[in-house]
Write a protein that holds these residues in place. Sequence first.
Motif, PDB file in Angstrom:
ATOM      1  N   PRO A 267       0.829  -1.215   0.000  1.00 33.52           N
ATOM      2  CA  PRO A 267       0.000   0.000   0.000  1.00 33.52           C
ATOM      3  C   PRO A 267       0.861   1.263   0.000  1.00 33.52           C
ATOM      4  O   PRO A 267       1.962   1.282   0.535  1.00 33.52           O
ATOM      5  N   ARG A 269       2.048   4.880  -2.451  1.00 39.20           N
ATOM      6  CA  ARG A 269       2.169   5.429  -3.798  1.00 39.20           C
ATOM      7  C   ARG A 269       3.214   4.638  -4.590  1.00 39.20           C
ATOM      8  O   ARG A 269       4.330   4.444  -4.125  1.00 39.20           O
ATOM      9  N   GLU A 288      -2.024   5.658  -6.378  1.00 36.09           N
ATOM     10  CA  GLU A 288      -2.319   5.459  -4.960  1.00 36.09           C
ATOM     11  C   GLU A 288      -2.932   4.075  -4.751  1.00 36.09           C
ATOM     12  O   GLU A 288      -3.945   3.730  -5.345  1.00 36.09           O
ATOM     13  N   VAL A 289      -2.298   3.284  -3.879  1.00 34.47           N
ATOM     14  CA  VAL A 289      -2.752   1.929  -3.599  1.00 34.47           C
ATOM     15  C   VAL A 289      -3.305   1.896  -2.175  1.00 34.47           C
ATOM     16  O   VAL A 289      -2.566   2.093  -1.205  1.00 34.47           O
ATOM     17  N   ASP A 290      -4.599   1.659  -2.040  1.00 39.28           N
ATOM     18  CA  ASP A 290      -5.257   1.627  -0.737  1.00 39.28           C
ATOM     19  C   ASP A 290      -4.901   0.338  -0.002  1.00 39.28           C
ATOM     20  O   ASP A 290      -4.772  -0.724  -0.608  1.00 39.28           O
ATOM     21  N   ALA A 291      -4.771   0.419   1.319  1.00 38.77           N
ATOM     22  CA  ALA A 291      -4.367  -0.731   2.121  1.00 38.77           C
ATOM     23  C   ALA A 291      -5.417  -1.831   2.129  1.00 38.77           C
ATOM     24  O   ALA A 291      -5.104  -2.993   2.423  1.00 38.77           O
ATOM     25  N   ARG A 293      -8.484  -1.783  -0.365  1.00 35.77           N
ATOM     26  CA  ARG A 293      -9.064  -1.969  -1.693  1.00 35.77           C
ATOM     27  C   ARG A 293      -8.027  -2.118  -2.803  1.00 35.77           C
ATOM     28  O   ARG A 293      -8.359  -2.529  -3.909  1.00 35.77           O
ATOM     29  N   ALA A 295      -5.913  -0.957  -5.841  1.00 32.35           N
ATOM     30  CA  ALA A 295      -6.177   0.036  -6.878  1.00 32.35           C
ATOM     31  C   ALA A 295      -6.823  -0.682  -8.060  1.00 32.35           C
ATOM     32  O   ALA A 295      -6.419  -1.777  -8.442  1.00 32.35           O
TER      33      ALA A 295
END
Length: 325
Positions: A267, A269, A288-291, A293, A295
């Motif tokens: 999670p 950037r 941006e990688v959500d913890a 969901r 990306a």
Amino acid sequence: LRAPLPLAVTAKGYMPRRLEATPDRAELVLGDVVLEQGLVLRGRVRDKAGQAIADAQLRATVSGMGMAMGRRVTLEGATEADGKFVLSGADPGMYSLWVEAPGFAASTSQVAAGADAVEVTLERAGSITGTVVDEKGAPVPAFNVMATDSDEKPNWRPAWGEGSDGRFELADVGAGEWLVQVKAPEKGEGRVTGVKVRAGVATDIGRIRLLPGVAVRGRVTDSAGTPVAGAGISADTPGRFMVMTRSGPRAVFTDGSGAFELAGVEPGRIDLVAEHPDFATGRLTGVEVDAVRGAADVRVTLSRGGRIEGTARRRDGRPIERAMV
């Protein structure tokens, strides 16, 4: 017509020689080939107390440009009982001299070919140990661990290794303050800052907990919106050391619709890199990688790459075959 064959003749302690010869039927007769002895690197390896270090391993490496020019890339050797060493067969120019010995921190320095009084001083090293666990506290079976000098001092070198069953040890780490990074497949990265190492002491940093990685999904198309199948997708984390990507998410390839799913991404950037033989490399920065969901619906657009053509020739105008460009 029989084309001349480019040949390289090398021998330990001598400068390499490149030549061309044209086969005569099934044979290739070279005759006598004379090699020049080349330049020599001489010096001594000692500890801080001035005591000689025997059997220290040395490797002198030229720059990448030197490799492209056909120079001898690496010279290797070891110190004698009195700590002295001789590395022969060097081409003119600068070499990066790397020296290591058990119980000491490795050292690197820049030396010129032909130097005859190189003095290398090695400092006593310590070690870093620890345990890597997953989000449930179970030992992680396989991972990479790397330690880098927080101060990035001159002649600084990272120490890195691999662990199994949750335990690891980084040996021969120089005294100072270190940043420890741990990465495992499909896991987020673990980081421990301010790890203080003393000479001759094993520093245990306890447990490092790795959280699961998440998935990044998307599609690769060309500039006209047509899906690109067979494109390789990988993730880079800005500011992180490339060596850590050895155990990061493996590259995946797009399917017939241009879709991809990259699992095990940490999670935060990231930058996505897409590569295909028929296109210029594409890079999508700041994803941006959500913890939870991850990306989704990430779009990477590739453009048709151009090419550079030309002819490599000798000074007399004859073309050069198999030249590195």
